[in-house]
Design a protein around this motif. Structure first.
Motif, PDB file in Angstrom:
ATOM      1  N   GLY A  37      43.848  50.683  32.644  1.00 56.85           N
ATOM      2  CA  GLY A  37      43.385  50.460  31.284  1.00 56.85           C
ATOM      3  C   GLY A  37      43.711  49.098  30.734  1.00 56.85           C
ATOM      4  O   GLY A  37      43.745  48.904  29.519  1.00 56.85           O
ATOM      5  N   ILE A  38      43.989  48.129  31.622  1.00 60.06           N
ATOM      6  CA  ILE A  38      44.320  46.770  31.186  1.00 60.06           C
ATOM      7  C   ILE A  38      43.139  45.853  31.495  1.00 60.06           C
ATOM      8  O   ILE A  38      42.845  45.588  32.665  1.00 60.06           O
ATOM      9  CB  ILE A  38      45.578  46.248  31.907  1.00 60.06           C
ATOM     10  N   PRO A  39      42.424  45.357  30.487  1.00 59.59           N
ATOM     11  CA  PRO A  39      41.301  44.460  30.762  1.00 59.59           C
ATOM     12  C   PRO A  39      41.795  43.086  31.214  1.00 59.59           C
ATOM     13  O   PRO A  39      42.950  42.720  30.997  1.00 59.59           O
ATOM     14  CB  PRO A  39      40.580  44.372  29.416  1.00 59.59           C
ATOM     15  N   VAL A  40      40.903  42.329  31.848  1.00 60.74           N
ATOM     16  CA  VAL A  40      41.230  40.998  32.353  1.00 60.74           C
ATOM     17  C   VAL A  40      40.357  39.979  31.631  1.00 60.74           C
ATOM     18  O   VAL A  40      39.121  40.095  31.640  1.00 60.74           O
ATOM     19  CB  VAL A  40      40.988  40.917  33.873  1.00 60.74           C
ATOM     20  N   ARG A  41      40.977  38.991  31.015  1.00 61.23           N
ATOM     21  CA  ARG A  41      40.226  37.920  30.359  1.00 61.23           C
ATOM     22  C   ARG A  41      39.933  36.842  31.394  1.00 61.23           C
ATOM     23  O   ARG A  41      40.818  36.411  32.138  1.00 61.23           O
ATOM     24  CB  ARG A  41      41.019  37.332  29.201  1.00 61.23           C
ATOM     25  N   TRP A  42      38.697  36.365  31.411  1.00 61.30           N
ATOM     26  CA  TRP A  42      38.238  35.414  32.423  1.00 61.30           C
ATOM     27  C   TRP A  42      37.524  34.266  31.722  1.00 61.30           C
ATOM     28  O   TRP A  42      36.555  34.479  30.999  1.00 61.30           O
ATOM     29  CB  TRP A  42      37.303  36.137  33.409  1.00 61.30           C
ATOM     30  N   VAL A  43      38.030  33.048  31.913  1.00 60.03           N
ATOM     31  CA  VAL A  43      37.386  31.849  31.382  1.00 60.03           C
ATOM     32  C   VAL A  43      36.765  31.104  32.547  1.00 60.03           C
ATOM     33  O   VAL A  43      37.467  30.701  33.485  1.00 60.03           O
ATOM     34  CB  VAL A  43      38.391  30.956  30.629  1.00 60.03           C
ATOM     35  N   SER A  44      35.441  30.956  32.494  1.00 60.97           N
ATOM     36  CA  SER A  44      34.699  30.373  33.603  1.00 60.97           C
ATOM     37  C   SER A  44      33.742  29.306  33.084  1.00 60.97           C
ATOM     38  O   SER A  44      33.140  29.478  32.013  1.00 60.97           O
ATOM     39  CB  SER A  44      33.898  31.480  34.308  1.00 60.97           C
ATOM     40  N   PRO A  45      33.577  28.171  33.807  1.00 57.96           N
ATOM     41  CA  PRO A  45      32.617  27.145  33.370  1.00 57.96           C
ATOM     42  C   PRO A  45      31.204  27.693  33.253  1.00 57.96           C
ATOM     43  O   PRO A  45      30.436  27.266  32.387  1.00 57.96           O
ATOM     44  CB  PRO A  45      32.724  26.074  34.468  1.00 57.96           C
ATOM     45  N   GLU A  46      30.829  28.631  34.128  1.00 57.83           N
ATOM     46  CA  GLU A  46      29.477  29.176  34.117  1.00 57.83           C
ATOM     47  C   GLU A  46      29.299  30.296  33.092  1.00 57.83           C
ATOM     48  O   GLU A  46      28.273  30.401  32.432  1.00 57.83           O
ATOM     49  CB  GLU A  46      29.102  29.713  35.502  1.00 57.83           C
ATOM     50  N   LEU A  47      30.326  31.143  32.920  1.00 58.94           N
ATOM     51  CA  LEU A  47      30.186  32.333  32.099  1.00 58.94           C
ATOM     52  C   LEU A  47      30.797  32.198  30.720  1.00 58.94           C
ATOM     53  O   LEU A  47      30.557  33.032  29.839  1.00 58.94           O
ATOM     54  CB  LEU A  47      30.824  33.539  32.805  1.00 58.94           C
ATOM     55  N   GLY A  48      31.617  31.164  30.527  1.00 58.60           N
ATOM     56  CA  GLY A  48      32.335  31.050  29.274  1.00 58.60           C
ATOM     57  C   GLY A  48      33.537  31.975  29.276  1.00 58.60           C
ATOM     58  O   GLY A  48      34.176  32.193  30.309  1.00 58.60           O
ATOM     59  N   ARG A  73      33.211  33.117  42.300  1.00 51.48           N
ATOM     60  CA  ARG A  73      33.478  32.362  41.079  1.00 51.48           C
ATOM     61  C   ARG A  73      34.961  32.396  40.703  1.00 51.48           C
ATOM     62  O   ARG A  73      35.505  31.402  40.214  1.00 51.48           O
ATOM     63  CB  ARG A  73      32.622  32.912  39.932  1.00 51.48           C
ATOM     64  N   LEU A  74      35.629  33.533  40.926  1.00 55.32           N
ATOM     65  CA  LEU A  74      37.059  33.607  40.622  1.00 55.32           C
ATOM     66  C   LEU A  74      37.860  32.605  41.442  1.00 55.32           C
ATOM     67  O   LEU A  74      38.897  32.097  40.999  1.00 55.32           O
ATOM     68  CB  LEU A  74      37.589  35.021  40.886  1.00 55.32           C
ATOM     69  N   ALA A  75      37.383  32.319  42.666  1.00 60.64           N
ATOM     70  CA  ALA A  75      38.102  31.396  43.544  1.00 60.64           C
ATOM     71  C   ALA A  75      37.704  29.944  43.333  1.00 60.64           C
ATOM     72  O   ALA A  75      38.326  29.045  43.905  1.00 60.64           O
ATOM     73  CB  ALA A  75      37.861  31.785  45.004  1.00 60.64           C
ATOM     74  N   SER A  76      36.696  29.691  42.532  1.00 62.61           N
ATOM     75  CA  SER A  76      36.239  28.315  42.305  1.00 62.61           C
ATOM     76  C   SER A  76      37.183  27.600  41.344  1.00 62.61           C
ATOM     77  O   SER A  76      37.884  28.236  40.551  1.00 62.61           O
ATOM     78  CB  SER A  76      34.823  28.318  41.711  1.00 62.61           C
ATOM     79  N   PRO A  77      37.225  26.272  41.415  1.00 61.68           N
ATOM     80  CA  PRO A  77      38.067  25.510  40.477  1.00 61.68           C
ATOM     81  C   PRO A  77      37.665  25.767  39.031  1.00 61.68           C
ATOM     82  O   PRO A  77      36.515  26.089  38.734  1.00 61.68           O
ATOM     83  CB  PRO A  77      37.817  24.060  40.877  1.00 61.68           C
ATOM     84  N   TYR A  78      38.642  25.630  38.136  1.00 59.71           N
ATOM     85  CA  TYR A  78      38.447  25.751  36.687  1.00 59.71           C
ATOM     86  C   TYR A  78      38.060  27.161  36.263  1.00 59.71           C
ATOM     87  O   TYR A  78      37.451  27.358  35.209  1.00 59.71           O
ATOM     88  CB  TYR A  78      37.409  24.739  36.198  1.00 59.71           C
ATOM     89  N   ASN A  79      38.401  28.167  37.079  1.00 60.54           N
ATOM     90  CA  ASN A  79      38.265  29.564  36.684  1.00 60.54           C
ATOM     91  C   ASN A  79      39.668  30.126  36.477  1.00 60.54           C
ATOM     92  O   ASN A  79      40.512  30.054  37.376  1.00 60.54           O
ATOM     93  CB  ASN A  79      37.526  30.369  37.756  1.00 60.54           C
ATOM     94  N   TYR A  80      39.916  30.679  35.300  1.00 61.10           N
ATOM     95  CA  TYR A  80      41.249  31.141  34.959  1.00 61.10           C
ATOM     96  C   TYR A  80      41.174  32.584  34.458  1.00 61.10           C
ATOM     97  O   TYR A  80      40.221  32.962  33.766  1.00 61.10           O
ATOM     98  CB  TYR A  80      41.873  30.261  33.871  1.00 61.10           C
TER      99      TYR A  80
END
Length: 798
Positions: free
Chosen positions: A742-753, A786-793
């Motif tokens: 029940g723990i969501p994951v926040r993802w900041v991606s250049p492509e997805l925002g 995408r998770l493994a690409s640079p600038y994905n946090y």
């Protein structure tokens, strides 16, 4: 864990018919007994707790306040009425005052503060009780600091406290104690034999070092006749969920002849996973070290018999001309001068009559740096300064010189910090080199520094970010690291010569230093925008080429083949083992068998071991330091270095960037895989099977588990003002462990925002736009890439 293939030393029953104890008696001429340490005896007491007859801890006292990294390593459990009994041993007298505080390790909030006014016992062993208020959340780790005023000085003690399930703790601790105690008797030890995992390549002739892969006779002390001669002190490293990690320390005595015996310091690691119906032994490891004392029996015509020691814990350096040899043994430093037949005890914290606790827990390491032709010895003590005097209770790097003509110690450089002793010693083991009389290179506080002896100045050569990519040659003289943020330049520094060089990647490629095979540097390069692959441990940018360069940056070998991708390399002695995948000409990606490169023995420059062994019967072996010039008739003068001339402390900025810096521990198949600064790095490093990650407190943060077929969350919880934990580096398969809970994951991606991973379905991740709350799906393959690409946090908010 330590490699099972290394050479190890064992307890011996040594009887030489031609050299009897009676023949040797009186032929060792001593001008000093060497019974006292070369520094004053320590006066700050050692603190430990007691629970159900089990002594827990212990803790050394620091001379000043430290940062929160010092909380790591010792956990005091809180159960029942929240009361804990403590003791202060071997101090300068009864405590004058004692105060304590409990703080949150996440934000530093003060949870409780109190004082103790009643003490029982004597000046050598004072007892007191601390009862906490019911303010601790279950299964949450807090930091406790105690401040003790004693003998006109103040000592600070740091540990973790945690409110735990009392029944589960009692059961697991009782199992670990019964295993420790039971191994001294073969019949009692038999039930534990089934828990071992013997391997054929394990050295079967050792008692000094054994682990879970050793044979049962070794683990059960063979026929050594070892008996415990001190109390056992148990350190709870971590406890949470079904996991418990314990360290046992005690003193043991065993016969070494008809009328002789020796004392040994024993350190034992036991890690358990316990369920209702079964207990798994995840780790077993034991080190046995003889407490060395000079005697006639230890001086042989062929050299100095050091007794039961692990070879990699003993160091010997011979100076120019070969007349003087300095060696470390059992936490002490000696030098032997052949021309004068003199053995000098240069440095020791041990003193006659000291409490066993100070012998049991040496939280420091001595490193010999240089021995010159005049017999002067440069050496470094890294970690906790356990002797008395002006340095007692300090933690850092202590650089000394023994002046042979003056028979005196001179302190040349002291670096003290606010961090823990273990981290200081680990860094010194990684980078420490003295360049003649000019520079001292060292790793401290995450930075590589150089100290100029002539000017007294310190230069920072590598920042903490650059140190993350640092690799060091096997002889410890050359460094290589990734310079800057572009990932296309590797810097190389030869500390011996002072020469440096830069190596740039080819256009459109990235470059990484991967390690050294002896003095030759291994580099990996790959395409910045190239194909990404799933290795089973996550999605990565593979290498397409490996290069091996000589110290002069001449290319010795290039490994690159069409359609071959390199996931990782492992360096094992003179072998480079390459983990490979193939693209099959674009038809798909599949794993290939590992390839291997061997270093040619024709240019073998490795130094042979300085040590040899005496062996009498099976499982009996002792370490010998061979010397070409031993005294005739075994006559030898023995003395100890006299007073210490203290210098000035050089202050560096606080240890690390943050005073509250957690560490994350990655385990796999019962082994520690690494310690990392972010949870994501630790998760990515953990093995694919039977793996888990803990925080500094030992609480399980992530564990290996196959994901469910489907997991979807409802509305996002209120995350306002909550601090997230970075999980960058973890794959989608790793992150689903949190989503299942029940723990969501926040993802900041250049492509997805900025999006949230709120669930997953068959081969797809379920995402929610952070602003619009729109829910949509992304394929599992594309998500992993995408998770493994640079600038994905990524972050979680537990």
């Amino acid at each position: 864990m330590i490699s099972t293939g290394k050479r190890i030393l064992i307890l011996a029953l040594l009887f030489l018919a031609v050299i009897t104890a009676g023949l040797l008696a009186g032929r060792v001429r001593q001008t000093a007994t060497g019974a006292e340490g070369t520094v004053e005896a320590a006066s700050l007491p050692v603190l430990y707790a007691e629970r159900g007859g089990v002594k827990l801890g212990p803790l050394y006292g620091y001379a000043h306040t430290m940062d929160e990294s010092c909380y790591e390593g010792v956990l005091f459990p809180v159960t029942g009425d929240l009361s804990t009994q403590f003791y202060l041993a071997d101090g300068a007298g009864m405590p004058e005052s004692l105060s304590y505080e409990v703080r949150s390790l996440t934000d530093g909030r003060l949870i409780q503060r109190g004082t103790v006014s009643e003490f029982t016992g004597t000046r050598r062993l004072a007892g007191f009780s601390v009862r906490l208020q019911d303010l601790l959340a279950d299964e949450t780790v807090y930091g406790m600091r105690m401040e003790v005023r004693i003998g006109g000085r103040t000592a600070y003690y740091y540990a973790q406290v945690k409110k735990v399930d009392e029944a589960k703790l009692n059961e697991m601790l009782a199992y670990a104690v019964s295993m420790h105690n039971g191994l001294y008797d073969r019949e009692t030890a038999l039930p534990f034999a089934a828990k071992l995992e013997p391997e054929d390549n394990t050295d079967r002739n050792t008692l000094a070092y054994v682990n879970i892969h050793s044979g049962f006779p070794q683990v059960a002390w063979g026929t050594s006749g070892a008996v415990q001669t001190s109390d056992t002190f148990v350190t709870i490293r971590s406890f949470g969920g079904n996991f418990g990690h314990f360290t046992f320390r005690c003193l043991v005595e065993a016969p070494t002849g008809e009328n002789t015996s020796a004392s040994f310091r024993v350190e034992e690691y036991i890690s358990l996973q316990m369920f209702d119906d079964v207990t798994y032994l995840l780790r077993y490891e034991r080190h046995t070290e003889q407490i060395w004392r000079l005697s006639a029996d230890n001086i042989l015509p062929s050299g100095i018999l050091l007794g039961v020691q692990e070879e990699d814990r003993v160091e010997a350096v011979t100076g120019a001309g070969g007349d003087v040899t300095a060696f470390t043994v059992a936490g002490e430093l000696y030098s032997y001068t052949a021309s004068s037949q003199q053995l000098t005890r240069i440095f020791s914290f041990q003193s006659a009559g000291a409490h066993a606790l100070r012998t049991l827990c040496p939280d420091y390491r001595i490193r010999v740096m240089d021995v010159d032709s005049r017999g002067n010895v440069d050496f470094l003590i890294s970690g906790y300064f356990g002797g008395g005097g002006v340095r007692e209770g300090e933690n850092g790097l202590f650089f000394f010189r023994y002046l042979a003509e003056e028979h005196r110690l001179e302190e040349r450089l002291v670096l003290t910090g606010r961090g823990g002793a273990r981290q200081v010693s680990l860094e010194a083991d990684r980078v420490l080199y003295e360049n003649g009389e000019e520079l001292l290179y060292f790793l401290y506080g995450g930075r590589v520094c150089a100290y100029d002896f002539s000017s007294g100045e310190v230069s920072v050569l590598l920042t903490e970010d650059e140190t993350a990519s640092l690799v060091v040659s096997e002889d410890g003289t050359t460094l290589a690291w990734l310079s800057g943020s572009s990932a296309d330049t590797v810097r190389v520094l030869n500390m011996k010569t002072g020469e440096s060089a830069s190596i740039r990647a080819e256009e459109g490629c990235f470059l990484r230093p991967l390690g050294y095979i002896r003095e030759d540097l291994i580099l990996g390069s790959g395409e910045r925008n190239g194909l990404m692959i799933e290795t089973g441990d996550g999605v990565i940018h593979p290498y397409t080429r490996l290069r091996i360069l000589s110290p002069s940056q001449e290319e010795l070998l290039s490994y690159s083949y069409p359609d071959i991708l390199i996931a990782s390399i492992r360096i094992d002695s003179d072998k480079v083992i390459i983990r490979r995948f193939t693209t099959d000409g674009g038809l798909g990606i599949r794993a290939l068998s590992d390839d291997m490169m061997l270093r040619s023995e024709s240019t073998d420059t490795s130094a042979e071991s300085r040590f040899s062994y005496y062996q009498h019967t099976d499982l009996l072996r002792m370490l010998l330091l061979p010397l070409s010039k031993m005294p005739s008739f075994l006559r030898i003068d023995v003395r100890s270095a006299e007073s210490v001339r203290y210098g000035n402390i050089l202050q560096l900025p606080s240890y690390g960037q943050s005073e509250r810096q957690n560490r994350w521990y990655a385990y796999g198949c019962g082994e520690l895989r690494g310690i990392f600064r972010t949870p994501g790095e630790a998760i990515a490093a953990a093995a694919a099977d039977y793996a888990y990650v803990t925080d500094s407190s030992g609480s399980v943060f992530w564990a290996w588990k196959e994901k469910k077929e489907e997991a979807l969350l409802g509305e996002l919880p209120n995350l306002q003002d909550r601090e997230g934990l970075e999980t960058t580096g973890a794959s989608l398969r790793n992150l689903t462990w949190f989503i299942d809970r029940g723990i969501p994951v926040r993802w900041v991606s250049p492509e997805l925002g900025s999006v949230w991973i709120v669930g997953y379905e068959w081969q797809a991740a379920v995402l929610m736009n952070e602003n619009t709350r729109q829910v949509y799906r992304l394929s599992e393959t594309e998500t992993e890439q995408r998770l493994a690409s640079p600038y994905n946090y990524t972050w979680i908010y537990p």
